[in-house]
Motif scaffolding. Structure first.
Motif, PDB file in Angstrom:
ATOM      1  N   PHE A  74       0.833  -1.202   0.000  1.00  0.00           N
ATOM      2  CA  PHE A  74       0.000   0.000   0.000  1.00  0.00           C
ATOM      3  C   PHE A  74       0.872   1.258   0.000  1.00  0.00           C
ATOM      4  O   PHE A  74       0.497   2.283  -0.555  1.00  0.00           O
ATOM      5  CB  PHE A  74      -0.949   0.005   1.186  1.00  0.00           C
ATOM      6  N   LYS A  75       2.020   1.153   0.638  1.00  0.00           N
ATOM      7  CA  LYS A  75       2.943   2.278   0.709  1.00  0.00           C
ATOM      8  C   LYS A  75       4.048   2.198  -0.334  1.00  0.00           C
ATOM      9  O   LYS A  75       4.925   3.078  -0.378  1.00  0.00           O
ATOM     10  CB  LYS A  75       3.565   2.368   2.103  1.00  0.00           C
ATOM     11  N   ASN A  76       4.041   1.144  -1.161  1.00  0.00           N
ATOM     12  CA  ASN A  76       5.094   0.958  -2.175  1.00  0.00           C
ATOM     13  C   ASN A  76       6.490   1.038  -1.552  1.00  0.00           C
ATOM     14  O   ASN A  76       7.394   1.699  -2.089  1.00  0.00           O
ATOM     15  CB  ASN A  76       4.971   2.001  -3.298  1.00  0.00           C
ATOM     16  N   THR A  77       6.639   0.353  -0.444  1.00  0.00           N
ATOM     17  CA  THR A  77       7.892   0.435   0.296  1.00  0.00           C
ATOM     18  C   THR A  77       8.327  -0.963   0.745  1.00  0.00           C
ATOM     19  O   THR A  77       7.497  -1.772   1.158  1.00  0.00           O
ATOM     20  CB  THR A  77       7.738   1.351   1.522  1.00  0.00           C
ATOM     21  N   VAL A  78       9.623  -1.195   0.659  1.00  0.00           N
ATOM     22  CA  VAL A  78      10.218  -2.411   1.204  1.00  0.00           C
ATOM     23  C   VAL A  78      11.181  -2.014   2.308  1.00  0.00           C
ATOM     24  O   VAL A  78      11.828  -0.960   2.231  1.00  0.00           O
ATOM     25  CB  VAL A  78      10.915  -3.240   0.097  1.00  0.00           C
TER      26      VAL A  78
END
Length: 121
Positions: A74-78
């Motif tokens: 949802f946050k496009n984060t890893v």
């Protein structure tokens, strides 16, 4: 396409850091993500990777349970949670994206700029 890695810094041996990699410009939830590192004078090596759904993860042998890779589609984060850091973990850490879950760096399509982690007392 942009991969923005952050969270590096100076930490004492035994300490912890959380690296983040914010992605934009591509369909993040269609890509596997990887973390790599390169220490001075050494080849870049794989640290960890995670499937597009987050259901599969892999770690380098040297991690030995100290690191955890996570992603938030949802946050496009890893993220890479790193605990019990050792001086030999000192390196520039890079995040990368691949259309399939892969281990080797030459199989990744997009790369971030890297964030420096220094483990020292």
């Amino acid at each position: 396409v942009q991969l923005q890695a952050s969270g590096g810094g100076l930490v004492q041996p035994g300490g912890s850091l959380i690296l983040s990699c914010a992605a934009s410009g591509f369909d993040f939830d269609d890509y596997a993500m990887g973390w790599f590192r390169q220490a001075p004078g050494k080849r870049r090596e794989g640290v960890s990777c995670i499937s597009s759904s987050g259901g599969s993860t892999f770690y380098g042998d040297f991690v030995k349970g100290r690191f955890t890779i996570l992603r938030d589609n949802f946050k496009n984060t890893v993220y890479l949670q790193m605990n019990d850091l050792k001086p030999e973990d000192t390196a520039v850490y890079y995040c990368a994206a691949s259309t399939r879950l892969r281990w080797y760096d030459d199989e990744y399509d997009y790369w971030g700029q890297g964030t420096l982690v220094t483990v020292s007392s």
